[in-house]
Write a protein that holds these residues in place. Structure first.
Motif, mmCIF file in Angstrom:
data_model
loop_
_atom_site.group_PDB
_atom_site.id
_atom_site.type_symbol
_atom_site.label_atom_id
_atom_site.label_comp_id
_atom_site.label_asym_id
_atom_site.label_seq_id
_atom_site.Cartn_x
_atom_site.Cartn_y
_atom_site.Cartn_z
ATOM 1 N N LEU A 113 7.760 -75.566 -15.624
ATOM 2 C CA LEU A 113 8.112 -76.293 -14.410
ATOM 3 C C LEU A 113 8.397 -77.758 -14.717
ATOM 4 N N ALA A 114 7.525 -78.374 -15.504
ATOM 5 C CA ALA A 114 7.736 -79.774 -15.882
ATOM 6 C C ALA A 114 8.982 -79.920 -16.751
ATOM 7 N N LYS B 159 12.071 -79.837 -14.464
ATOM 8 C CA LYS B 159 12.197 -81.082 -13.692
ATOM 9 C C LYS B 159 12.697 -82.225 -14.563
ATOM 10 N N ARG B 160 12.158 -82.311 -15.780
ATOM 11 C CA ARG B 160 12.558 -83.414 -16.665
ATOM 12 C C ARG B 160 14.019 -83.259 -17.092
ATOM 13 N N SER C 30 16.268 -84.053 -14.115
ATOM 14 C CA SER C 30 16.268 -85.487 -13.837
ATOM 15 C C SER C 30 17.170 -86.243 -14.802
ATOM 16 N N GLU D 140 14.071 -72.968 -13.831
ATOM 17 C CA GLU D 140 13.343 -74.151 -13.373
ATOM 18 C C GLU D 140 14.236 -75.386 -13.337
ATOM 19 N N ALA E 276 15.232 -77.486 -9.909
ATOM 20 C CA ALA E 276 14.988 -78.930 -9.806
ATOM 21 C C ALA E 276 16.285 -79.699 -9.568
ATOM 22 N N GLN F 265 17.421 -80.189 -6.066
ATOM 23 C CA GLN F 265 16.580 -81.094 -5.287
ATOM 24 C C GLN F 265 16.903 -82.567 -5.555
ATOM 25 N N GLU F 266 17.702 -82.829 -6.592
ATOM 26 C CA GLU F 266 18.035 -84.208 -6.940
ATOM 27 C C GLU F 266 18.924 -84.830 -5.855
#
Length: 252
Positions: free
Chosen positions: A10-11, A14-15, A18, A46, A50, A53-54
């Motif tokens: 998950l992390a 997201k990274r 991003s 994942e 993410a 959602q940005e």
């Protein structure tokens, strides 16, 4: 390659999202439009979740390119990558400037490749989101990969390790159902991207990760070609990083 190891998938997602979103915002701040390549498969779940959602990305100025596609699967097949992107990405975004999809059911694969090559030739790719296969493939460039061809898209035969991976991930009911051919973006075209973001979770990818990062650049390990790229970051979780020389302790 630059390497970042996150605490879990998950992390990681997201990274990676991003970093890619930041690069897209910068590109859109500097010019009128941007172009991005988006990969598919289980490793990208994942990251894509993410990415949608940005905020602050004007998708109406972004052209999205399809990385690869099986030959012969209908557009709505659950394992098809065009279908994957439609359901997991495009359905959750404002309308992009364009989505350039690969037609794996085209009457002529040669004509379809010509069409794709013409379209991508009009764009400079700002960001490429991709992964690495269990056999270290990059997109559907299976070993031994073609490192020389300059054609943006090519027709390839899928090797048995690649086909077994697609079945084992649950995309097909049997190994025999996995198509034997695909259209894929070439290694050289992927490497032309301004920024490359690789999302590679899971222990089953650990040997490929080690080869891509720490091994020699060789056609038998296609993703190793990205060692030559000036802005490529690979995002890992502890299991996928477990065979690296400086892997996190406590993982098998």
């Amino acid at each position: 390659m630059k390497v970042e190891i996150l605490q879990d998938k998950l992390a990681l997602g997201k990274r990676a999202a991003s970093a890619g979103a930041s690069a897209l915002r910068q590109a859109l701040a500097e010019k009128s439009a941007a172009s991005v390549i988006v990969a598919t498969g289980a490793s990208q779940f994942e990251m894509i979740d993410a990415l949608i959602q940005e905020r602050g990305i004007e998708w109406s100025r972004v052209t999205i390119f399809h990385l690869d596609e099986y030959v012969g699967l209908p557009p709505d097949h659950p394992a098809g990558f065009r279908n994957y992107l439609q359901k997991r990405l495009l359905a959750h975004l404002p309308m992009p400037k364009a989505f350039v999809a690969i037609d794996g059911t085209a009457t002529s694969m040669a004509d379809e490749i010509t069409r794709l090559n013409t379209l991508i030739g009009m764009h400079d790719i700002d960001v490429c989101f991709a992964g690495i296969g269990e056999n270290c493939h990059l997109a559907f460039n299976d070993p031994p990969a073609d490192f020389e061809t300059r054609s943006p898209y090519i027709l390839v035969q899928l090797d048995e390790a690649c086909r077994r991976q697609q079945w084992s991930e649950g995309w097909f009911s049997s190994p025999e159902d996995v198509p034997r051919r695909a259209i894929t973006m070439s290694v050289q075209q992927i490497a032309k991207s301004g920024k490359i973001i690789l999302s590679v979770p899971d222990r089953r990818k650990a040997a490929a990760v080690k080869a891509a990062i720490e091994g020699a650049m060789t056609k038998e390990m296609p993703a190793s070609f990205l060692q030559t790229h000036t802005d490529c970051t690979i995002y890992l979780d502890p299991p996928s990083a477990s065979l690296l020389r400086h892997a996190p302790r406590g993982w098998p």
